[in-house]
Design an enzyme around this catalytic site. Structure first.
Site, PDB file in Angstrom:
ATOM      1  N   SER B 157       0.856  -1.264   0.084  1.00 18.46           N
ATOM      2  CA  SER B 157       0.049   0.145  -0.076  1.00 18.46           C
ATOM      3  C   SER B 157       0.861   1.351   0.148  1.00 18.46           C
ATOM      4  O   SER B 157       1.805   1.331  -0.722  1.00 18.46           O
ATOM      5  CB  SER B 157      -0.943  -0.152   1.218  1.00 18.46           C
ATOM      6  N   ASP B 322      -8.899  -6.765  -4.267  1.00 13.98           N
ATOM      7  CA  ASP B 322      -8.497  -5.319  -3.745  1.00 13.98           C
ATOM      8  C   ASP B 322      -9.133  -4.233  -4.659  1.00 13.98           C
ATOM      9  O   ASP B 322      -8.856  -4.121  -6.026  1.00 13.98           O
ATOM     10  CB  ASP B 322      -6.835  -5.123  -3.963  1.00 13.98           C
ATOM     11  N   HIS B 355      -7.989  -4.939   0.317  1.00 19.55           N
ATOM     12  CA  HIS B 355      -6.829  -4.545   0.351  1.00 19.55           C
ATOM     13  C   HIS B 355      -6.048  -4.928   1.338  1.00 19.55           C
ATOM     14  O   HIS B 355      -4.614  -4.979   1.478  1.00 19.55           O
ATOM     15  CB  HIS B 355      -6.895  -2.858   0.393  1.00 19.55           C
TER      16      HIS B 355
END
Lengths: 197, 385
Positions: B157, B322, B355
């Site tokens: 991320s 995600d 995610h």
């Protein structure tokens, strides 16, 4: 070393940039990297094979060839290679076009369905051929577009694809006088280097 | 080894702090006169100092990436699934460093630390820092630890964004970049979610324009809402369906606004817990850092041009479910790297965790991660690469 990879390797200029469609475990790219100092990427859909590529230090991109090569720019590679993959894809013609859009040259290998044993099994035996280079039964084969050397060359002519080099070999990847005289009858594996005419 | 600590854990770890006196010029134009970074390390730095790996943390995590601070600590560090002996980031081979980024709230200089100029807590006066600022500060940390080149910089991320920035800003100092569940920059939708989270905090009556510390309160409701919203974007529709469905806590509808569905109770729990361990000003800052990340901006919006500077080899990983940073966003990164002629491998992992998958022990994911880093370890060992 698989002899067909050796033949391909000899066709490729040292230090060139290569895209290998359906690269499997990365054997060809690793070989070309070590023998011809090429750089490039393999495209592969199978995750287990992707991991093998990573272990071999080969660049591999998880991708479905059927979706096309739209992520790749025109003429961004010296060679786009497809070894024994063309007969297993849905959009054969489109992929050929894409190869020669993205690559300056294309290298294609495929099993020759015109091989005499195939012809014999179908003509005399009346069943779908099962030979060493096409070992699957009709109901479990990944090969959905079977074609002969003559078919392929007809398509190339029609599409204005130039055949820059051709090699037709037997299952052990050897050539012979007979193979040179009757490639579509005696050849098991065909290798082509292609360009835009 | 303590009985409570698993064999594949780095075990008990103690954070360390380094003080940096040299001023740090920030992207925003302001300068931090000095700052502290808190960090942890796992494994041993080899004699040639070639086996160091930097872990970059995401929005709400910190320097405590693996192991335990105390034998009775309930949960290990945030990336314990990936770091430890025999794990993908194998501490038998690598010297692993993870720091709390500037602006954080876990011990590095940030809004909840003292501003030497005013002797008050920074609060809202702490400058908005960018990924580039972080990378610069991490490079100084590397200097102090005697690490000239990272064998790899790794992050998920926002952490993956730092890995990319490292490759662009310090091409000679990073051999591999592992970029997981990231994006080349935020989409309007991503920014929109961040903005709602910020508005939740900013409009909390107990925010006091960021000076809530001095009022002895925290903007609890705002931060909780921000976290609840964030959590929804970390999970996937299918993952939420599998985990909660429409299950009711009491088995029946109560026709009330209490927490009736399991998913409501989960979000409230997550939000409430978060407030206890995270700072609202830091949350605001980190979401801005995300919004501002855009390495292509310095190169005429050409990400490939940015990557042309890089020398590192890349592994890019995305997860199918995600939707915060979808596989399509990772493929943008891959495309730019291919156009730039950089070495890159990419895999899309089948996962329903959304995610958050990058933190999960998904076998195929850990297998790929291990395979890549074993290759890195081999290069370190043989001096190849």
């Amino acid at each position: 070393m698989r002899a067909d990879l050796e033949i391909i390797s000899e066709w490729i200029r040292i230090g060139s940039r290569v895209l290998d469609l359906g690269c499997g475990d990365g054997t060809l790219l690793a070989y070309l990297r070590d023998q011809r100092a090429v750089s490039g990427y393999g495209l592969e859909i199978n995750e287990v094979k992707i991991i093998k590529c990573i272990q071999a230090g080969v660049n591999v991109i998880h991708m479905d060839l059927e979706a096309g090569l739209s992520d790749f720019e025109d003429r961004s590679f010296d060679y786009v290679i497809m070894t024994q993959t063309l007969q297993a894809v849905q959009h054969t013609e489109k992929l050929l076009d894409e190869m020669l859009r993205v690559g300056r040259e294309g290298i294609v290998t495929f099993p020759n369905f015109g091989y005499w044993r195939c012809r014999f099994q179908l003509a005399v035996g009346g069943y779908m051929p099962v030979v060493k280079i096409l070992p699957h039964e009709w109901y479990n084969t990944p090969n959905i577009h079977l074609f002969t050397i003559r078919d392929f060359e007809t398509l190339c002519r029609r599409k204005g694809i130039a055949i820059l080099q051709r090699m037709v070999v037997d299952y052990a990847h050897r050539s012979s006088l007979g193979l040179r005289l009757f490639p579509n009858l005696l050849g098991e594996l065909a290798l082509y280097r292609l360009g835009r005419a | 080894m303590l009985p409570t600590v698993p064999a594949d854990s780095v075990g008990l770890v103690t954070p360390q702090t380094l003080c940096f006196e040299e001023p740090l010029a920030l992207d925003c134009g302001r300068t931090l006169a000095g700052y502290e970074l808190i960090y942890e390390t796992y494994g041993t730095l080899n004699a040639t100092r070639s086996n160091a790996v930097l872990i970059c943390h995401a929005l709400s995590s910190d320097h405590h990436a693996a192991g335990y601070h105390a034998a009775d600590e309930r949960k290990p560090g945030w990336w314990d699934t990936a770091i430890g002996p025999g794990k993908p980031i194998d501490t038998r081979h690598f010297f692993v460093v993870c720091c709390n980024n500037l602006g954080g709230c876990k011990g590095s200089t940030g809004p909840n630390t003292i501003n030497p100029e005013t002797s008050r807590l920074y609060g809202p006066d702490f400058p908005i820092v960018t990924v580039k600022d972080w990378v610069k500060s991490q490079a100084r940390l590397a200097d102090r630890l005697g690490i000239q080149t990272w064998a790899a910089v790794i992050g998920g991320s926002l952490g993956g964004m730092q890995a990319m920035q490292w490759a662009i800003d310090f091409p000679e100092r990073i051999r591999h970049a592992v970029v997981i569940a990231a994006a080349p920059r935020l989409s309007a939708q991503n920014i929109a979610f961040n903005e709602v989270a910020r508005q939740a905090i900013l409009s909390d009556p107990e925010f006091y324009e960021g000076r809530y510390y001095e009022h002895g309160v925290i903007p609890r409701r705002g931060l909780m809402l921000a976290r609840m919203l964030g959590h929804i974007t970390y999970l996937s529709d299918e993952g939420m369906r599998a985990k909660f469905g429409r299950e009711l806590r009491e088995g029946k509808l109560n026709f009330s606004f209490g927490s009736e569905f399991q998913v409501e109770s989960y979000l409230r729990y997550q939000g409430n817990a978060f407030v206890e361990w995270f700072d609202a000003n830091t949350y605001l800052l980190m979401t801005k850092t995300l919004d501002y990340f855009d390495p292509a901006a310095d190169f005429d919006q050409d990400l490939a041009a940015a990557f042309r500077r890089a020398q590192a080899r890349f592994l890019v990983v995305a997860f199918t479910s995600d939707w915060r940073f979808s596989p399509a966003r990772s493929r943008e990164i891959v495309k730019a790297l291919v156009d730039a002629g950089r070495d890159v491998s990419y895999i899309e992992i089948e996962a329903e965790h959304g995610h958050d998958a990058f933190l999960m022990p998904i076998p195929r994911y850990l297998e790929v991660f291990s395979a890549y880093l074993q290759r890195v370890a081999w290069e370190v060992h043989t001096g190849a690469g």
